[in-house]
Design an enzyme around this catalytic site. Structure first.
Site, short mmCIF file in Angstrom:
data_model
loop_
_atom_site.label_atom_id
_atom_site.label_comp_id
_atom_site.label_asym_id
_atom_site.label_seq_id
_atom_site.Cartn_x
_atom_site.Cartn_y
_atom_site.Cartn_z
N MET A 28 0.85 -1.20 0.00
CA MET A 28 0.00 0.00 0.00
C MET A 28 0.88 1.25 0.00
O MET A 28 0.42 2.35 0.31
CB MET A 28 -0.94 -0.01 1.21
CG MET A 28 -1.89 -1.20 1.16
SD MET A 28 -3.41 -0.96 2.09
CE MET A 28 -2.76 -0.76 3.74
N LEU A 31 6.79 3.03 1.61
CA LEU A 31 7.71 1.90 1.71
C LEU A 31 8.80 2.13 2.76
O LEU A 31 9.30 3.24 2.93
CB LEU A 31 8.36 1.65 0.34
CG LEU A 31 7.38 1.40 -0.82
CD1 LEU A 31 8.15 1.12 -2.12
CD2 LEU A 31 6.42 0.26 -0.52
N HIS A 35 9.33 -3.49 3.44
CA HIS A 35 8.97 -3.68 2.02
C HIS A 35 10.23 -3.96 1.18
O HIS A 35 10.20 -4.77 0.25
CB HIS A 35 8.28 -2.43 1.47
CG HIS A 35 7.01 -2.05 2.18
ND1 HIS A 35 6.93 -0.96 3.01
CD2 HIS A 35 5.78 -2.60 2.16
CE1 HIS A 35 5.69 -0.86 3.48
NE2 HIS A 35 4.97 -1.84 2.99
N GLY A 144 4.81 -10.32 3.53
CA GLY A 144 5.55 -10.29 4.80
C GLY A 144 4.89 -11.14 5.87
O GLY A 144 3.66 -11.21 5.97
N LYS A 146 4.96 -10.31 8.79
CA LYS A 146 4.40 -9.32 9.74
C LYS A 146 2.88 -9.44 9.80
O LYS A 146 2.27 -9.35 10.86
CB LYS A 146 4.82 -7.92 9.28
CG LYS A 146 3.95 -6.81 9.75
CD LYS A 146 4.63 -6.01 10.81
CE LYS A 146 3.73 -5.00 11.45
NZ LYS A 146 2.78 -4.37 10.57
N ASP A 147 2.25 -9.64 8.62
CA ASP A 147 0.80 -9.81 8.55
C ASP A 147 0.53 -11.31 8.38
O ASP A 147 0.16 -11.77 7.30
CB ASP A 147 0.23 -9.01 7.38
CG ASP A 147 0.53 -7.53 7.55
OD1 ASP A 147 -0.22 -6.86 8.27
OD2 ASP A 147 1.53 -7.05 6.99
N GLN A 150 -2.85 -12.66 7.18
CA GLN A 150 -3.02 -12.37 5.74
C GLN A 150 -2.26 -13.41 4.90
O GLN A 150 -2.78 -13.96 3.93
CB GLN A 150 -2.50 -10.96 5.47
CG GLN A 150 -2.31 -10.61 4.01
CD GLN A 150 -1.90 -9.15 3.85
OE1 GLN A 150 -2.72 -8.27 4.00
NE2 GLN A 150 -0.64 -8.90 3.54
#
Ligand code: AMP
Length: 280
Positions: A28, A31, A35, A144, A146-147, A150
């Protein structure tokens, strides 16, 4: 570096490089080093790297930060160029003007963790990722850890829908003090920023506690006790299986237990996760 602003621009560009292996890194924007690590992994795994930059309205709830989400395209483009990205896909809108009439829906995997407070969020995520996959038709897509929820849902999407795309997870990149990098960290004021590493400290403390006991409730209580003295509003602190995201209440050799946390510091919602038993 090509900047494609519409699906047809992108298709036209990809038509010129047909034979190569393409990796997609969906973002999104705004960065940061997290990212960048995805982009570098994508470059190692493919010949052509496409980074999409799109703040997807469909994954934001009504009272969430869609309007204020940071949009810094010039800075992002400079980073992509320096990293050797081949193409940025930066559409203005990926949905028809009268709204998205056809969407995908996640079942069960979206109920726990972030899904509990963000109704419809993961439906919005899989819908946009599906559109991006259709437009870019990548061989690989990098997401990632991180999520984590998801990533688990996207793994399941490509498996259930038989999409011929390899999903690659990439480790969490952290600030020196342990805070997981996030575009939303810039919302934190000075005091909040000083408190934010407490989330990862708590996960680490739970990992060491787990080397003494496998009693899940005690490990969770230990974690909550670390956070309790601080102005941190814990949304969830949970231990779940990495793939199924099912709650773990007892250790078992078929389970890969992972700690998940979401908490608000001030108005900023932060996420983190870590394996309960880190590999040494
Ligand atoms: P976002 O722009 O926040 O939607 O994130 C785009 C991608 O970058 C997602 O796959 C995220 O999981 C990943 N990502 C965001 N922050 C980090 C981080 N600190 N470390 C690794 N990956 C990240």
């Amino acid at each position: 570096m090509m900047i494609a602003k519409t699906p047809s621009d992108l298709r036209h560009y990809l038509g010129t490089i047909k034979q190569e292996r393409i990796a997609l890194v969906p973002t999104m924007g705004c960065l940061h080093a997290g990212h960048i690590s995805l982009i570098r992994k994508a470059k190692r795994l493919a010949d052509i790297v496409v980074v999409s930059i799109y703040v997807n309205p469909l994954q934001f709830g009504e009272n969430e930060d869609f309007g204020q989400y940071p949009r810094v395209f010039e800075d992002d483009a400079a980073i992509c160029k320096a990293e050797g990205v081949d193409c940025i896909f930066h559409p203005h809108n990926l949905y028809t003007d009268d709204g998205a009439k056809i969407t995908l829906q996640v079942h069960n995997l979206d109920k726990p963790l972030c899904g509990a407070s963000r109704m419809g969020h993961f439906d919005g995520v899989v819908t946009v990722v599906n559109i991006l996959f259709n437009v870019v038709q990548p061989n690989i897509a990098v997401f990632g850890e991180k999520d984590w929820q998801q990533l688990a849902i996207i793994h399941r999407m490509v498996s259930d829908l038989h999409m011929p795309i390899e999903i690659v997870g990439s480790e969490i990149i952290r600030e020196d003090d342990g805070l997981a990098m996030s575009s939303r960290n810039r919302y934190l004021n000075k005091q909040e920023r000083a408190l934010a590493p407490k989330l990862y400290n708590t996960l680490q403390s739970m990992q060491s506690f787990a080397s003494q006991t496998h009693h899940i409730e005690n490990i969770l209580q230990h974690g909550l006790a670390q956070l309790e003295p601080h102005p941190i509003a814990v949304e969830y602190l949970d231990i779940r299986d990495e793939r199924s995201l099912q709650s773990v209440r007892r250790m078992d050799e078929n389970i890969q237990p992972r700690i998940f946390i979401a908490a608000k510091i001030g108005n900023t919602r932060l996420l983190d996760n870590a394996p309960l038993f880190p590999k040494i």
